[in-house]
Design a protein around this motif. Structure first.
Motif, PDB file in Angstrom:
ATOM      1  N   GLN A 189       0.813  -1.212   0.000  1.00  0.00           N
ATOM      2  CA  GLN A 189       0.000   0.000   0.000  1.00  0.00           C
ATOM      3  C   GLN A 189       0.846   1.261   0.000  1.00  0.00           C
ATOM      4  O   GLN A 189       1.984   1.262   0.470  1.00  0.00           O
ATOM      5  N   PHE A 190       0.233   2.319  -0.568  1.00  0.00           N
ATOM      6  CA  PHE A 190       0.741   3.678  -0.425  1.00  0.00           C
ATOM      7  C   PHE A 190      -0.041   4.353   0.698  1.00  0.00           C
ATOM      8  O   PHE A 190      -1.228   4.066   0.905  1.00  0.00           O
ATOM      9  N   PRO A 191       0.583   5.279   1.426  1.00  0.00           N
ATOM     10  CA  PRO A 191      -0.190   6.040   2.401  1.00  0.00           C
ATOM     11  C   PRO A 191      -1.202   6.939   1.697  1.00  0.00           C
ATOM     12  O   PRO A 191      -0.998   7.352   0.556  1.00  0.00           O
ATOM     13  N   VAL A 192      -2.291   7.228   2.377  1.00  0.00           N
ATOM     14  CA  VAL A 192      -3.349   8.076   1.835  1.00  0.00           C
ATOM     15  C   VAL A 192      -3.532   9.266   2.771  1.00  0.00           C
ATOM     16  O   VAL A 192      -3.620   9.101   3.981  1.00  0.00           O
ATOM     17  N   SER A 193      -3.581  10.464   2.190  1.00  0.00           N
ATOM     18  CA  SER A 193      -3.711  11.672   2.989  1.00  0.00           C
ATOM     19  C   SER A 193      -5.176  12.069   3.123  1.00  0.00           C
ATOM     20  O   SER A 193      -5.938  12.014   2.158  1.00  0.00           O
ATOM     21  N   ASN A 194      -5.545  12.485   4.314  1.00  0.00           N
ATOM     22  CA  ASN A 194      -6.866  13.071   4.520  1.00  0.00           C
ATOM     23  C   ASN A 194      -6.745  14.522   4.997  1.00  0.00           C
ATOM     24  O   ASN A 194      -7.645  15.068   5.615  1.00  0.00           O
ATOM     25  N   ASP A 195      -5.596  15.127   4.673  1.00  0.00           N
ATOM     26  CA  ASP A 195      -5.340  16.535   4.999  1.00  0.00           C
ATOM     27  C   ASP A 195      -4.720  17.198   3.775  1.00  0.00           C
ATOM     28  O   ASP A 195      -3.749  16.684   3.199  1.00  0.00           O
ATOM     29  N   LYS A 196      -5.228  18.363   3.403  1.00  0.00           N
ATOM     30  CA  LYS A 196      -4.768  19.030   2.176  1.00  0.00           C
ATOM     31  C   LYS A 196      -3.310  19.459   2.274  1.00  0.00           C
ATOM     32  O   LYS A 196      -2.634  19.660   1.256  1.00  0.00           O
ATOM     33  N   ASP A 197      -2.785  19.609   3.498  1.00  0.00           N
ATOM     34  CA  ASP A 197      -1.392  20.022   3.662  1.00  0.00           C
ATOM     35  C   ASP A 197      -0.420  18.849   3.556  1.00  0.00           C
ATOM     36  O   ASP A 197       0.794  19.046   3.570  1.00  0.00           O
ATOM     37  N   ILE A 198      -0.950  17.609   3.499  1.00  0.00           N
ATOM     38  CA  ILE A 198      -0.094  16.422   3.356  1.00  0.00           C
ATOM     39  C   ILE A 198      -0.297  15.867   1.949  1.00  0.00           C
ATOM     40  O   ILE A 198      -1.418  15.516   1.575  1.00  0.00           O
ATOM     41  N   GLU A 199       0.771  15.776   1.184  1.00  0.00           N
ATOM     42  CA  GLU A 199       0.687  15.287  -0.183  1.00  0.00           C
ATOM     43  C   GLU A 199       1.506  14.004  -0.323  1.00  0.00           C
ATOM     44  O   GLU A 199       2.645  13.929   0.153  1.00  0.00           O
TER      45      GLU A 199
END
Length: 528
Positions: free
Chosen positions: A470-480
């Motif tokens: 898996q790749f990590p998934v961001s749920n914050d717009k400041d984390i890409e």
């Protein structure tokens, strides 16, 4: 046969004449429908009734039955006026089979202890007599030295034997007392288990003429139920699966179900029949409450041990003995074979159905979570098997490999069953330390990661293998999450990476994945 049937509510005890002895008759149990919780018992008997009103006390009835569920039918113009359930409080019938066995053992040991005590008392009395007469043959007896020595030798031999026998008897007494104490402790523990004794049903009858009538009695006992369990057997890879659908039946109704025909129902009469009524949904502001800290290190509950099962189904196909009825709200399994289920709270395993299930096989690994490779059997069209949630015992190549919980409600189109770990397919997942980096880009941090997954097939046959990462998934717009690469893989919206591989014997394949994360330098990332 036509019955005039009367559905009966719980009745108060019949007054006046009810205190006199009534004629009693044992009911014969001929069919039981076992629900997931509770059971409906159908019994019958034929009795002689006089003209006018009379009473009959029916025995072989479950204790603490659901009084609202009682239904009594009769033929030959006999009218059922009332039926009153009564618990049987005779002390002998209040004991469970285990308690009765312990009580019998205690009675035997106490009788045996009395016999040993009596024997020891007799031996001790003989010793006392010898001791009290030890001056016999004294100075004035006229015995010569030879005669006196013979008498002393005889006394010594007899005394020695008696003392040895007394000591042996005392040891037996001590051991018997210890055994009685242990059994008495077990007996008292058994009495605390809340054994349900059987009950009785007092039926008031009216008949215009003296006649005979057939009584048919049905009622529901809450002290019974069944849970599904499955045996899934794969003889070898690419063969169809054998699925044996079984029920573990438990009952403590207070009466034994002796050689009766069973129906298993997925219904539950205790769930109630009233449909829910939607009420207004009011919103309000959340007001946090003060946090009260306390010690959270509570002991985990111990899992209950598996009970011995008693499976009374003969070998062979079950299709000729079980019919499935899906026409109603619930599924019913009508079993033509008879079973004996004791009222002991133990599980009795009853086979319901068996299937030969077409399956496809594949290997699966998620090396980020577990370094091993799992062999899976995949089943489609499983909806036709009337499965309900339960544990499945998995067997592969004749060996038990473990247990898996099956919940059809969580399965979509394919049911995946794990057949165990295969150590002959080797997987290594390593991080490339040379690629790993952390750079400052303006007000942001950029961290890069790369992993290598190496797979080797040491089996002698080809295999299909699904590799997941898996790749990590961001749920914050400041984390890409950027620069994601996984050559040859399919990538889902949730970041799950899947490679579908075919490996030949002794073949090795290498997979790579990489990604980078960019986020403000004054922040810290959780879960990385």
């Amino acid at each position: 046969m036509n019955y005039k049937r009367l559905s009966l509510l719980a009745c108060s005890l019949i007054a006046a004449g009810a205190s006199f002895a009534q004629k009693s008759q044992k009911l014969n149990i001929d069919h039981i429908t076992v629900f997931l919780s509770g059971a409906e018992i159908e019994s019958d008997t034929r009795i002689e009734v006089p003209q006018g009103t009379s009473e009959i006390l029916l025995t072989n009835v479950a204790g603490n039955l659901n009084a609202q569920s009682i239904s009594v039918g009769a033929d030959n113009n006999v009218v059922i006026q009332s039926a009153t359930p009564k618990n049987d409080y005779l002390s002998e019938q209040n004991l469970s089979p285990k308690a009765k066995q312990l009580a019998d053992s205690l009675d035997y040991l106490k009788i045996r202890l009395g016999e040993i005590n009596n024997k020891k008392a007799t031996v001790d009395e003989q010793i006392s007599v010898i001791r009290s007469n030890r001056n016999t043959g004294g100075a004035n007896s006229g015995l010569n030295v030879t005669e006196l020595q013979k008498m002393l030798d005889l006394i010594a031999l007899r005394m020695n034997n008696l003392l040895n026998e007394s000591n042996t008897l005392q040891r037996n007494i001590d051991k018997t007392n210890e055994r009685i104490a242990l059994l008495d402790k077990q007996y008292n523990e058994e009495l605390q288990k809340g054994f349900q004794p059987g009950g009785q049903l007092l039926v008031k009858i009216y008949s215009p003429v003296a006649t005979t009538t057939a009584l048919h009695v049905t009622y529901i006992t809450p002290n019974a139920g069944w849970t599904p369990v499955y045996d899934l057997k794969a003889a070898k890879i690419n063969d169809p699966l054998q699925l044996v659908y079984k029920a573990n039946i438990v009952q403590q109704s207070g009466i034994s179900w002796d050689k009766v025909k069973l129906t298993l129902s997925t219904g539950n009469p205790n769930e109630g029949l009233t449909a829910p009524d939607m009420q207004p949904w009011f919103l309000s502001f959340y007001v946090p409450k003060p946090v009260m800290y306390k010690n959270m290190m509570a002991a985990a509950p111990l899992s209950s041990s598996m009970r011995a099962k008693s499976d009374e189904v003969a070998d062979g196909s079950l299709g000729a003995y079980v019919s499935v009825n899906n026409s109603g709200v619930n599924t019913r399994f009508d079993i033509a074979l008879t079973y004996t289920i004791l009222s002991d709270g133990k599980e009795y395993s009853v086979a319901i159905q068996d299937f030969q299930v077409p399956a496809t096989y594949r290997y699966y690994t998620a090396p980020k979570l577990d370094p091993d490779v799992f062999l899976q059997a995949r089943i489609t069209n499983w909806e036709e098997m009337n499965l309900i949630p339960g544990n499945a015992n998995i067997f592969y190549e004749g060996t038990y490999v473990g247990q898996q919980y099956l919940d059809p409600a969580t399965v979509k189109d394919t049911l995946n069953l794990s057949l165990g770990r295969d150590k002959k397919v080797i997987v290594h997942r390593t991080e490339d330390k040379n690629y790993r980096s952390q750079k400052m880009i303006g007000s942001n941090v950029r961290r890069s990661f790369q992993y290598t997954i190496e797979i080797r097939n040491t089996r002698k046959d080809n295999i299909d293998l699904l590799v997941s990462d898996q790749f990590p998934v961001s749920n914050d717009k400041d984390i890409e999450v950027i620069d994601t690469e996984a050559p040859g893989a399919s990538i889902g919206e949730n970041g799950i990476i899947n490679w579908e591989l075919q490996l030949k014997p002794a073949e090795t394949k290498t997979l790579k994945l990489q990604y980078a994360i960019k986020y403000p330098k004054d922040k810290r990332i959780m879960g990385l």
